[in-house]
Motif scaffolding. Sequence first.
Motif, PDB file in Angstrom:
ATOM      1  N   VAL A 187     -27.282  46.370  49.077  1.00 20.07           N
ATOM      2  CA  VAL A 187     -25.936  45.961  49.517  1.00 20.07           C
ATOM      3  C   VAL A 187     -24.927  46.399  48.466  1.00 20.07           C
ATOM      4  O   VAL A 187     -25.238  46.427  47.273  1.00 20.07           O
ATOM      5  N   SER A 188     -23.741  46.793  48.909  1.00 18.50           N
ATOM      6  CA  SER A 188     -22.694  47.085  47.936  1.00 18.50           C
ATOM      7  C   SER A 188     -21.338  46.742  48.542  1.00 18.50           C
ATOM      8  O   SER A 188     -21.199  46.663  49.773  1.00 18.50           O
ATOM      9  N   THR A 189     -20.366  46.513  47.662  1.00 20.18           N
ATOM     10  CA  THR A 189     -19.015  46.183  48.122  1.00 20.18           C
ATOM     11  C   THR A 189     -18.039  47.189  47.524  1.00 20.18           C
ATOM     12  O   THR A 189     -18.307  47.784  46.469  1.00 20.18           O
ATOM     13  N   GLN A 190     -16.912  47.358  48.201  1.00 19.34           N
ATOM     14  CA  GLN A 190     -15.893  48.288  47.701  1.00 19.34           C
ATOM     15  C   GLN A 190     -14.525  47.741  48.087  1.00 19.34           C
ATOM     16  O   GLN A 190     -14.314  47.271  49.203  1.00 19.34           O
ATOM     17  N   LEU A 191     -13.597  47.808  47.147  1.00 22.33           N
ATOM     18  CA  LEU A 191     -12.202  47.428  47.427  1.00 22.33           C
ATOM     19  C   LEU A 191     -11.319  48.458  46.740  1.00 22.33           C
ATOM     20  O   LEU A 191     -11.340  48.606  45.525  1.00 22.33           O
ATOM     21  N   LEU A 192     -10.583  49.186  47.543  1.00 22.27           N
ATOM     22  CA  LEU A 192      -9.750  50.281  47.023  1.00 22.27           C
ATOM     23  C   LEU A 192      -8.301  49.942  47.302  1.00 22.27           C
ATOM     24  O   LEU A 192      -7.926  49.737  48.463  1.00 22.27           O
ATOM     25  N   THR A 193      -7.496  49.864  46.238  1.00 23.53           N
ATOM     26  CA  THR A 193      -6.074  49.561  46.448  1.00 23.53           C
ATOM     27  C   THR A 193      -5.273  50.853  46.468  1.00 23.53           C
ATOM     28  O   THR A 193      -5.536  51.779  45.705  1.00 23.53           O
ATOM     29  N   GLY A 194      -4.291  50.899  47.362  1.00 24.17           N
ATOM     30  CA  GLY A 194      -3.360  52.027  47.388  1.00 24.17           C
ATOM     31  C   GLY A 194      -2.033  51.569  46.826  1.00 24.17           C
ATOM     32  O   GLY A 194      -1.996  50.763  45.873  1.00 24.17           O
ATOM     33  N   ASN A 195      -0.933  52.052  47.407  1.00 26.16           N
ATOM     34  CA  ASN A 195       0.390  51.605  46.956  1.00 26.16           C
ATOM     35  C   ASN A 195       0.944  50.475  47.808  1.00 26.16           C
ATOM     36  O   ASN A 195       1.789  49.711  47.363  1.00 26.16           O
ATOM     37  N   SER A 196       0.473  50.378  49.074  1.00 22.24           N
ATOM     38  CA  SER A 196       1.001  49.302  49.915  1.00 22.24           C
ATOM     39  C   SER A 196      -0.091  48.567  50.686  1.00 22.24           C
ATOM     40  O   SER A 196       0.167  47.522  51.261  1.00 22.24           O
ATOM     41  N   LEU A 197      -1.292  49.094  50.691  1.00 21.38           N
ATOM     42  CA  LEU A 197      -2.402  48.449  51.395  1.00 21.38           C
ATOM     43  C   LEU A 197      -3.654  48.567  50.537  1.00 21.38           C
ATOM     44  O   LEU A 197      -3.724  49.427  49.660  1.00 21.38           O
ATOM     45  N   ALA A 198      -4.647  47.729  50.860  1.00 21.41           N
ATOM     46  CA  ALA A 198      -5.966  47.881  50.215  1.00 21.41           C
ATOM     47  C   ALA A 198      -7.009  47.963  51.322  1.00 21.41           C
ATOM     48  O   ALA A 198      -6.802  47.439  52.417  1.00 21.41           O
TER      49      ALA A 198
END
Length: 272
Positions: A145-156
Amino acid sequence: MSADDGSIFTSWNPGELIKKNHGYGLKVTHRPLFIEALYQSLPDSAKARIKVKKHVFKVNVSDDGVVVECTDGTVERGSIVIGLDGVHSRVRQCMQAMEEGRAAPSISETPKSPYVTTYRMVFGSIPIPPTLPNNVNHECASGRVSTQLLTGNSLAWFGVYEALDKPTSERIKYTEKDKEEAIQRWGHLYTAPGMRVRDVFGLQDGNFGMINLEEGRVDKWYWNRIVLASDAIRKLEPHAGLGYNSGLADVVVLVNKLRRLLETTRSPDTKA
Ligand SMILES: Cc1cc2nc3c(=O)[nH]c(=O)nc-3n(C[C@H](O)[C@H](O)[C@H](O)COP(=O)(O)OP(=O)(O)OC[C@H]3O[C@@H](n4cnc5c(N)ncnc54)[C@H](O)[C@@H]3O)c2cc1C
Protein backbone atom coordinates in the motif's frame (compact mmCIF):
# COMPACT_ATOMS: atom_id res chain seq x y z
CA MET A 1 12.58 8.80 6.48
CA SER A 2 11.51 5.32 7.53
CA ALA A 3 9.35 3.98 10.37
CA ASP A 4 9.77 0.89 12.59
CA ASP A 5 7.39 -1.11 10.36
CA GLY A 6 9.54 -0.42 7.29
CA SER A 7 7.30 2.32 5.83
CA ILE A 8 9.19 5.00 3.91
CA PHE A 9 8.05 8.66 3.87
CA THR A 10 9.24 11.33 1.48
CA SER A 11 8.32 14.96 0.88
CA TRP A 12 10.07 16.66 -2.00
CA ASN A 13 9.63 19.39 -4.52
CA PRO A 14 9.93 17.51 -7.82
CA GLY A 15 10.38 20.82 -9.64
CA GLU A 16 13.87 21.39 -8.17
CA LEU A 17 15.30 18.14 -9.53
CA ILE A 18 13.59 18.55 -12.89
CA LYS A 19 14.85 22.11 -13.22
CA LYS A 20 18.39 20.97 -12.45
CA ASN A 21 18.20 18.19 -15.07
CA HIS A 22 16.12 19.87 -17.76
CA GLY A 23 16.49 23.61 -17.17
CA TYR A 24 12.77 24.14 -16.59
CA GLY A 25 10.85 23.23 -13.44
CA LEU A 26 7.77 21.09 -13.05
CA LYS A 27 4.31 22.63 -13.38
CA VAL A 28 1.51 20.92 -11.48
CA THR A 29 -1.82 21.74 -13.08
CA HIS A 30 -5.46 20.70 -13.24
CA ARG A 31 -5.90 18.70 -16.46
CA PRO A 32 -9.12 20.37 -17.76
CA LEU A 33 -7.40 23.78 -17.45
CA PHE A 34 -4.39 22.49 -19.37
CA ILE A 35 -6.55 21.04 -22.17
CA GLU A 36 -8.50 24.30 -22.36
CA ALA A 37 -5.23 26.29 -22.64
CA LEU A 38 -3.98 24.00 -25.44
CA TYR A 39 -7.33 24.27 -27.26
CA GLN A 40 -7.40 28.06 -27.00
CA SER A 41 -3.89 28.26 -28.48
CA LEU A 42 -5.12 26.70 -31.76
CA PRO A 43 -6.07 28.76 -34.82
CA ASP A 44 -9.79 28.71 -35.74
CA SER A 45 -9.08 26.50 -38.77
CA ALA A 46 -7.70 23.78 -36.46
CA LYS A 47 -10.47 24.21 -33.87
CA ALA A 48 -13.06 23.67 -36.63
CA ARG A 49 -11.58 20.21 -37.30
CA ILE A 50 -11.94 18.99 -33.72
CA LYS A 51 -15.12 16.93 -33.34
CA VAL A 52 -16.19 15.98 -29.83
CA LYS A 53 -18.57 13.29 -28.56
CA LYS A 54 -17.59 10.96 -31.39
CA HIS A 55 -17.25 7.26 -30.69
CA VAL A 56 -15.10 5.33 -33.13
CA PHE A 57 -16.26 1.77 -33.68
CA LYS A 58 -14.62 0.69 -36.94
CA VAL A 59 -11.47 1.49 -38.87
CA ASN A 60 -11.05 0.52 -42.54
CA VAL A 61 -7.71 0.71 -44.31
CA SER A 62 -6.99 0.74 -48.04
CA ASP A 63 -3.79 1.23 -50.07
CA ASP A 64 -4.16 5.00 -50.18
CA GLY A 65 -6.23 5.96 -47.17
CA VAL A 66 -8.34 5.22 -44.12
CA VAL A 67 -12.03 5.43 -43.30
CA VAL A 68 -13.16 5.67 -39.70
CA GLU A 69 -16.78 4.88 -38.81
CA CYS A 70 -18.41 6.38 -35.74
CA THR A 71 -21.37 5.11 -33.72
CA ASP A 72 -23.46 8.17 -34.72
CA GLY A 73 -23.30 7.01 -38.35
CA THR A 74 -20.73 9.60 -39.46
CA VAL A 75 -17.61 8.65 -41.39
CA GLU A 76 -14.21 10.35 -41.46
CA ARG A 77 -11.74 9.87 -44.32
CA GLY A 78 -8.01 10.51 -44.14
CA SER A 79 -4.56 9.18 -44.91
CA ILE A 80 -3.59 7.84 -41.46
CA VAL A 81 -5.25 6.93 -38.18
CA ILE A 82 -3.38 7.83 -35.01
CA GLY A 83 -4.97 5.88 -32.18
CA LEU A 84 -4.78 7.97 -29.01
CA ASP A 85 -7.87 6.51 -27.44
CA GLY A 86 -6.47 5.31 -24.16
CA VAL A 87 -6.14 2.06 -22.23
CA HIS A 88 -9.15 0.35 -23.84
CA SER A 89 -8.25 1.66 -27.32
CA ARG A 90 -10.86 0.73 -29.91
CA VAL A 91 -8.38 1.60 -32.65
CA ARG A 92 -5.96 -0.94 -31.14
CA GLN A 93 -8.71 -3.59 -31.10
CA CYS A 94 -9.59 -2.89 -34.76
CA MET A 95 -5.92 -2.83 -35.78
CA GLN A 96 -5.12 -6.14 -34.07
CA ALA A 97 -8.20 -7.79 -35.60
CA MET A 98 -7.32 -6.62 -39.13
CA GLU A 99 -3.73 -7.74 -38.74
CA GLU A 100 -4.87 -11.20 -37.59
CA GLY A 101 -7.49 -11.37 -40.38
CA ARG A 102 -10.51 -11.56 -38.06
CA ALA A 103 -13.52 -9.31 -37.46
CA ALA A 104 -13.15 -6.58 -34.84
CA PRO A 105 -14.91 -7.42 -31.56
CA SER A 106 -18.41 -5.96 -31.25
CA ILE A 107 -18.55 -2.81 -29.15
CA SER A 108 -20.60 -4.53 -26.47
CA GLU A 109 -17.74 -7.00 -25.89
CA THR A 110 -15.00 -6.22 -23.38
CA PRO A 111 -11.87 -7.81 -24.85
CA LYS A 112 -9.17 -8.88 -22.41
CA SER A 113 -6.79 -6.04 -21.64
CA PRO A 114 -3.17 -6.34 -22.84
CA TYR A 115 -2.18 -4.80 -19.51
CA VAL A 116 -1.99 -6.23 -16.00
CA THR A 117 -3.38 -4.57 -12.90
CA THR A 118 -1.48 -5.22 -9.70
CA TYR A 119 -2.63 -2.12 -7.82
CA ARG A 120 -5.88 -0.20 -7.65
CA MET A 121 -6.26 3.36 -6.49
CA VAL A 122 -8.68 5.68 -4.71
CA PHE A 123 -7.96 9.24 -5.82
CA GLY A 124 -9.37 12.75 -5.99
CA SER A 125 -8.61 16.43 -5.55
CA ILE A 126 -8.95 18.68 -2.50
CA PRO A 127 -8.20 22.31 -1.60
CA ILE A 128 -4.55 22.60 -0.52
CA PRO A 129 -4.44 21.85 3.24
CA PRO A 130 -3.41 25.15 4.93
CA THR A 131 -0.50 23.48 6.76
CA LEU A 132 1.16 22.22 3.57
CA PRO A 133 3.35 24.17 1.13
CA ASN A 134 2.49 24.41 -2.58
CA ASN A 135 4.18 22.25 -5.25
CA VAL A 136 5.40 19.47 -2.98
CA ASN A 137 4.96 15.73 -3.52
CA HIS A 138 4.39 13.71 -0.33
CA GLU A 139 4.58 9.93 -0.53
CA CYS A 140 4.47 7.05 1.89
CA ALA A 141 5.28 3.51 0.78
CA SER A 142 4.69 0.41 2.84
CA GLY A 143 4.05 -3.27 2.11
CA ARG A 144 1.40 -3.48 -0.69
CA VAL A 145 0.00 0.00 0.00
CA SER A 146 1.19 3.54 -0.60
CA THR A 147 -0.19 7.05 -0.31
CA GLN A 148 0.52 10.20 -2.30
CA LEU A 149 -0.46 13.84 -1.83
CA LEU A 150 0.74 16.34 -4.41
CA THR A 151 0.09 20.04 -3.92
CA GLY A 152 -0.09 22.46 -6.82
CA ASN A 153 -0.73 26.20 -6.67
CA SER A 154 -4.49 26.07 -6.11
CA LEU A 155 -5.43 22.40 -5.69
CA ALA A 156 -3.94 19.22 -4.24
CA TRP A 157 -4.33 15.66 -5.52
CA PHE A 158 -4.27 12.56 -3.35
CA GLY A 159 -4.17 8.86 -4.00
CA VAL A 160 -4.11 5.63 -2.00
CA TYR A 161 -2.63 2.74 -3.95
CA GLU A 162 -3.44 -0.77 -2.70
CA ALA A 163 -2.34 -4.13 -4.06
CA LEU A 164 -5.02 -6.53 -5.33
CA ASP A 165 -5.09 -10.05 -3.89
CA LYS A 166 -3.80 -11.22 -7.27
CA PRO A 167 -2.93 -9.39 -10.51
CA THR A 168 -5.66 -9.32 -13.16
CA SER A 169 -6.30 -8.23 -16.74
CA GLU A 170 -10.08 -8.03 -16.17
CA ARG A 171 -11.88 -4.69 -16.27
CA ILE A 172 -13.35 -3.94 -12.85
CA LYS A 173 -15.84 -1.18 -12.04
CA TYR A 174 -15.78 -0.13 -8.40
CA THR A 175 -18.81 0.95 -6.39
CA GLU A 176 -19.30 3.72 -3.82
CA LYS A 177 -19.13 0.98 -1.17
CA ASP A 178 -15.72 -0.18 -2.46
CA LYS A 179 -14.39 3.39 -2.17
CA GLU A 180 -15.80 3.89 1.34
CA GLU A 181 -14.29 0.59 2.49
CA ALA A 182 -10.86 1.48 1.11
CA ILE A 183 -10.92 4.78 3.00
CA GLN A 184 -11.92 2.97 6.19
CA ARG A 185 -9.16 0.40 5.64
CA TRP A 186 -6.39 2.92 5.14
CA GLY A 187 -7.68 5.95 7.09
CA HIS A 188 -4.89 5.59 9.67
CA LEU A 189 -2.02 5.82 7.12
CA TYR A 190 0.36 8.75 6.92
CA THR A 191 -0.09 10.92 3.83
CA ALA A 192 1.83 14.17 4.56
CA PRO A 193 3.37 15.80 7.65
CA GLY A 194 0.57 16.03 10.26
CA MET A 195 -2.01 14.40 7.98
CA ARG A 196 -3.45 10.93 7.72
CA VAL A 197 -5.56 9.50 4.92
CA ARG A 198 -8.77 10.12 6.90
CA ASP A 199 -7.86 13.84 7.28
CA VAL A 200 -7.40 14.13 3.52
CA PHE A 201 -10.73 12.45 2.79
CA GLY A 202 -12.34 14.82 5.28
CA LEU A 203 -11.39 17.69 2.93
CA GLN A 204 -12.80 16.24 -0.33
CA ASP A 205 -16.25 17.07 -1.67
CA GLY A 206 -17.32 13.55 -2.66
CA ASN A 207 -15.81 13.81 -6.12
CA PHE A 208 -13.31 11.00 -5.95
CA GLY A 209 -12.82 7.79 -7.89
CA MET A 210 -11.49 4.27 -7.61
CA ILE A 211 -9.80 2.64 -10.58
CA ASN A 212 -7.52 -0.21 -11.56
CA LEU A 213 -3.97 0.87 -12.37
CA GLU A 214 -3.13 -1.13 -15.47
CA GLU A 215 0.56 -1.48 -16.34
CA GLY A 216 2.41 -2.85 -19.32
CA ARG A 217 3.36 -2.33 -22.94
CA VAL A 218 1.87 -3.56 -26.19
CA ASP A 219 4.43 -5.02 -28.62
CA LYS A 220 2.91 -3.87 -31.90
CA TRP A 221 2.49 -0.11 -32.20
CA TYR A 222 1.48 0.16 -35.85
CA TRP A 223 0.07 -1.74 -38.76
CA ASN A 224 -0.58 -0.50 -42.28
CA ARG A 225 -1.89 3.11 -42.03
CA ILE A 226 -2.67 2.86 -38.32
CA VAL A 227 -0.34 3.95 -35.54
CA LEU A 228 -0.98 3.87 -31.82
CA ALA A 229 0.53 6.03 -29.10
CA SER A 230 0.39 6.87 -25.40
CA ASP A 231 -1.90 4.80 -23.12
CA ALA A 232 -3.07 2.77 -26.13
CA ILE A 233 0.38 1.12 -26.20
CA ARG A 234 1.98 1.78 -22.82
CA LYS A 235 0.45 2.11 -19.39
CA LEU A 236 2.32 3.28 -16.33
CA GLU A 237 1.06 3.68 -12.78
CA PRO A 238 0.82 7.35 -11.80
CA HIS A 239 3.37 7.82 -8.93
CA ALA A 240 5.94 9.52 -11.13
CA GLY A 241 3.47 11.40 -13.35
CA LEU A 242 5.00 9.80 -16.42
CA GLY A 243 1.93 8.57 -18.29
CA TYR A 244 0.82 11.72 -20.05
CA ASN A 245 4.41 12.87 -20.44
CA SER A 246 5.47 9.63 -22.15
CA GLY A 247 2.43 9.84 -24.43
CA LEU A 248 3.30 13.40 -25.34
CA ALA A 249 6.86 12.30 -26.22
CA ASP A 250 5.36 9.57 -28.49
CA VAL A 251 3.33 12.17 -30.35
CA VAL A 252 6.24 14.61 -30.68
CA VAL A 253 8.46 11.91 -32.21
CA LEU A 254 5.71 10.71 -34.53
CA VAL A 255 4.70 14.17 -35.71
CA ASN A 256 8.32 15.24 -36.29
CA LYS A 257 8.87 12.17 -38.48
CA LEU A 258 5.61 12.67 -40.37
CA ARG A 259 6.46 16.32 -40.93
CA ARG A 260 9.87 15.43 -42.38
CA LEU A 261 8.27 12.83 -44.64
CA LEU A 262 5.62 15.27 -45.88
CA GLU A 263 8.31 17.82 -46.75
CA THR A 264 9.60 15.47 -49.43
CA THR A 265 6.49 13.44 -50.33
CA ARG A 266 3.09 15.10 -50.51
CA SER A 267 1.08 11.84 -50.47
CA PRO A 268 3.30 9.15 -48.95
CA ASP A 269 2.47 5.52 -49.74
CA THR A 270 1.71 3.11 -46.91
CA LYS A 271 5.28 1.79 -46.72
CA ALA A 272 6.71 5.30 -46.34
C1 LIG B 1 -5.20 8.92 -11.19
C2 LIG B 1 -4.23 9.20 -12.31
C3 LIG B 1 -3.30 10.22 -12.19
C4 LIG B 1 -2.41 10.51 -13.23
N1 LIG B 1 -1.52 11.51 -13.08
C5 LIG B 1 -0.64 11.77 -14.06
C6 LIG B 1 0.32 12.81 -13.92
O1 LIG B 1 0.38 13.47 -12.88
N2 LIG B 1 1.17 13.04 -14.94
C7 LIG B 1 1.15 12.30 -16.09
O2 LIG B 1 1.99 12.54 -16.98
N3 LIG B 1 0.25 11.31 -16.25
C8 LIG B 1 -0.63 11.03 -15.27
N4 LIG B 1 -1.54 10.03 -15.42
C9 LIG B 1 -1.55 9.28 -16.67
C10 LIG B 1 -2.32 10.04 -17.74
O3 LIG B 1 -3.62 10.34 -17.29
C11 LIG B 1 -2.42 9.21 -19.00
O4 LIG B 1 -1.16 8.64 -19.32
C12 LIG B 1 -2.88 10.06 -20.16
O5 LIG B 1 -4.16 10.60 -19.89
C13 LIG B 1 -2.93 9.23 -21.42
O6 LIG B 1 -3.41 10.03 -22.46
P1 LIG B 1 -4.09 9.36 -23.70
O7 LIG B 1 -4.50 10.50 -24.59
O8 LIG B 1 -3.26 8.29 -24.25
O9 LIG B 1 -5.39 8.64 -23.14
P2 LIG B 1 -6.65 9.25 -22.38
O10 LIG B 1 -6.28 10.44 -21.57
O11 LIG B 1 -7.30 8.09 -21.71
O12 LIG B 1 -7.55 9.79 -23.56
C14 LIG B 1 -8.18 8.91 -24.45
C15 LIG B 1 -9.30 9.68 -25.12
O13 LIG B 1 -9.86 8.84 -26.13
C16 LIG B 1 -11.26 8.91 -26.02
N5 LIG B 1 -11.81 7.63 -26.54
C17 LIG B 1 -11.75 6.40 -26.01
N6 LIG B 1 -12.36 5.50 -26.79
C18 LIG B 1 -12.81 6.19 -27.87
C19 LIG B 1 -13.52 5.82 -29.04
N7 LIG B 1 -13.90 4.55 -29.30
N8 LIG B 1 -13.84 6.79 -29.96
C20 LIG B 1 -13.46 8.09 -29.75
N9 LIG B 1 -12.77 8.49 -28.64
C21 LIG B 1 -12.46 7.55 -27.72
C22 LIG B 1 -11.55 9.10 -24.53
O14 LIG B 1 -12.83 9.65 -24.34
C23 LIG B 1 -10.43 10.06 -24.16
O15 LIG B 1 -10.78 11.38 -24.41
C24 LIG B 1 -2.43 9.74 -14.40
C25 LIG B 1 -3.36 8.69 -14.53
C26 LIG B 1 -4.25 8.42 -13.49
C27 LIG B 1 -5.24 7.30 -13.65
